[in-house]
Design an enzyme around this catalytic site. Sequence first.
Site, PDB file in Angstrom:
ATOM      1  N   ARG A 268       1.941   4.698  17.214  1.00 31.20           N
ATOM      2  CA  ARG A 268       1.383   5.705  16.297  1.00 31.20           C
ATOM      3  C   ARG A 268       1.650   7.152  16.684  1.00 31.20           C
ATOM      4  O   ARG A 268       2.024   7.951  15.826  1.00 31.20           O
ATOM      5  CB  ARG A 268      -0.125   5.470  16.087  1.00 31.20           C
ATOM      6  CG  ARG A 268      -0.493   4.122  15.459  1.00 31.20           C
ATOM      7  CD  ARG A 268       0.435   3.700  14.365  1.00 31.20           C
ATOM      8  NE  ARG A 268      -0.039   2.552  13.594  1.00 31.20           N
ATOM      9  CZ  ARG A 268       0.744   1.755  12.883  1.00 31.20           C
ATOM     10  NH1 ARG A 268       2.056   1.957  12.873  1.00 31.20           N
ATOM     11  NH2 ARG A 268       0.255   0.748  12.192  1.00 31.20           N
TER      12      ARG A 268
ATOM     13  N   ASP B  97       0.805  -1.218   0.000  1.00 32.17           N
ATOM     14  CA  ASP B  97       0.000   0.000   0.000  1.00 32.17           C
ATOM     15  C   ASP B  97       0.839   1.269   0.000  1.00 32.17           C
ATOM     16  O   ASP B  97       0.585   2.186  -0.774  1.00 32.17           O
ATOM     17  CB  ASP B  97      -0.950   0.024   1.212  1.00 32.17           C
ATOM     18  CG  ASP B  97      -2.173  -0.862   0.980  1.00 32.17           C
ATOM     19  OD1 ASP B  97      -2.372  -1.322  -0.164  1.00 32.17           O
ATOM     20  OD2 ASP B  97      -2.918  -1.086   1.950  1.00 32.17           O
TER      21      ASP B  97
ATOM     22  N   ASP C 152      -5.834   3.096  13.473  1.00 29.84           N
ATOM     23  CA  ASP C 152      -4.556   3.758  13.227  1.00 29.84           C
ATOM     24  C   ASP C 152      -4.713   5.103  12.528  1.00 29.84           C
ATOM     25  O   ASP C 152      -3.994   6.052  12.822  1.00 29.84           O
ATOM     26  CB  ASP C 152      -3.627   2.827  12.435  1.00 29.84           C
ATOM     27  CG  ASP C 152      -3.108   1.693  13.303  1.00 29.84           C
ATOM     28  OD1 ASP C 152      -2.987   1.894  14.524  1.00 29.84           O
ATOM     29  OD2 ASP C 152      -2.825   0.597  12.769  1.00 29.84           O
TER      30      ASP C 152
ATOM     31  N   SER D 112      -2.591  -9.364   7.621  1.00 27.04           N
ATOM     32  CA  SER D 112      -2.088  -8.005   7.745  1.00 27.04           C
ATOM     33  C   SER D 112      -1.342  -7.935   9.075  1.00 27.04           C
ATOM     34  O   SER D 112      -1.906  -8.234  10.134  1.00 27.04           O
ATOM     35  CB  SER D 112      -3.256  -7.018   7.718  1.00 27.04           C
ATOM     36  OG  SER D 112      -2.870  -5.827   8.365  1.00 27.04           O
TER      37      SER D 112
HETATM   38  N1  ARG Z   1      -6.135  -3.725  16.618  1.00 26.51           N
HETATM   39  C1  ARG Z   1      -4.856  -3.225  16.927  1.00 26.51           C
HETATM   40  C2  ARG Z   1      -4.915  -1.754  17.191  1.00 26.51           C
HETATM   41  O1  ARG Z   1      -5.862  -1.117  16.844  1.00 26.51           O
HETATM   42  C3  ARG Z   1      -3.823  -3.595  15.914  1.00 26.51           C
HETATM   43  C4  ARG Z   1      -3.913  -2.896  14.598  1.00 26.51           C
HETATM   44  C5  ARG Z   1      -2.957  -3.506  13.634  1.00 26.51           C
HETATM   45  N2  ARG Z   1      -2.714  -2.656  12.555  1.00 26.51           N
HETATM   46  C6  ARG Z   1      -2.358  -3.101  11.343  1.00 26.51           C
HETATM   47  N3  ARG Z   1      -2.060  -2.222  10.454  1.00 26.51           N
HETATM   48  N4  ARG Z   1      -2.299  -4.393  11.048  1.00 26.51           N
HETATM   49  O2  ARG Z   1      -4.027  -1.193  17.773  1.00 26.51           O
END
Ligand code: ARG
Length: 406
Positions: free
Chosen positions: A94, A14, A123, A174
Amino acid sequence: MSDKVVLAYSGGLDTSVAIKWLKEKYDLDVIALTIDVGNERDFSAIRQKALKVGAVKALVKDAKELFVNYFIFPALQADAIYEGQYPLATALSRPLMAKLLVDAALEEGASVVAHGCTGKGNDQVRFEVSVNALAPSLKIVAPAREWGMTREETIKYAERYGIPLPITLASPYSIDENLWGRSIECGVLEDPWVEPPEEAFTWTKAPTEAPNEPDYIEIGFDRGIPITIDGQKLDGVSLIRRLNELVGRHGVGRIDHVENRLVGIKSREIYEAPAAIVLLQAHQALEAMTLAKDQLRFKQKVAQEYADLIYNGLWFTSLHQDLAAYVQSSQRFVTGSVRLKLFKGSCRVVGRKSDKSLYSFGLATYDKGDVFDQSASPGFIHIWGLPVRTQAQVQGVSSLGEKLKK
Ligand code: ARG
């Protein structure tokens, strides 16, 4: 001259496609910024790839120490665990990435920042709320949220522009990784009834494959910060790395959780977080020994608030500053050692000691040396039970009590 954008670049499909797309769609010159939060990648290859795909500049920033000292350890001191399950690895990274994106944008004279998040996750919220707090004048573009391409179409786009496809494309998952944990989503995991296939895990052994002998580890803390393993002093990054290895090989650190996302979706999440799990467990054991009952009760409430604010992208807020100050203050006597036993997927605290321990052998023992004044107990019970007796006499005992009387 085209305007510049700083893109948080992972090297994946991506964000690689995003380099081209940002140029095509918005005529932006892309500066790729790859942030090392301990995900053990080949960063020079990622950098080369960014340039090959068309970035005008590619930066790599080692943020491991910042991540450990200003994000992971404060969260550990707070005992921050989202919904009692998730140690927040992705969520914690993040705000740091947002800060570094903003710094790079200001330094490079870019008026835009971009990230590779989709429009249905947490995110995107964490990135954008943080960027807006730190530099409200920066514009934000989220290509993967905007372009409306399916995965297949994104692959086609990449092929059309000669963007090399990552080998990880074969993986149905992912994945997001950093020192504090590995988050795994998508594929068969989206059916919450399906057991995660063994191949989804890379940091932890299957408990059945774990060593047949237990291992003991001793973790030393100084004011809530882990500083030694088995008496050996280690910097934060090395300590976490070492623990991920030591603990993961015993099959400890797997989490399977149906989680409440900020955007209202329930999603099934798999995590591997060996070091985080063990450190949180050890830290709590040491707090149980060094904090008073009421401090512990209150701190549990703070822990939940703290976890929620990290999860919900509210790192750069005054509420966070206030809670962090409380947490710091609460740690001043959380110094000592915790011994844990690792065996076939389980991790148990089997010993703890501290010079500031509130555990008193003299008060606790049933043997010789007992200093507890048992003759004071009847008076204590008399006063403690006063409201209970009063209420029972005036209003009767509860229905359960009535039933028991019959
Ligand atoms: N659910 C988790 C969170 O919101 C993990 C997110 C994983 N992100 C990803 N791009 N695979 O913090």
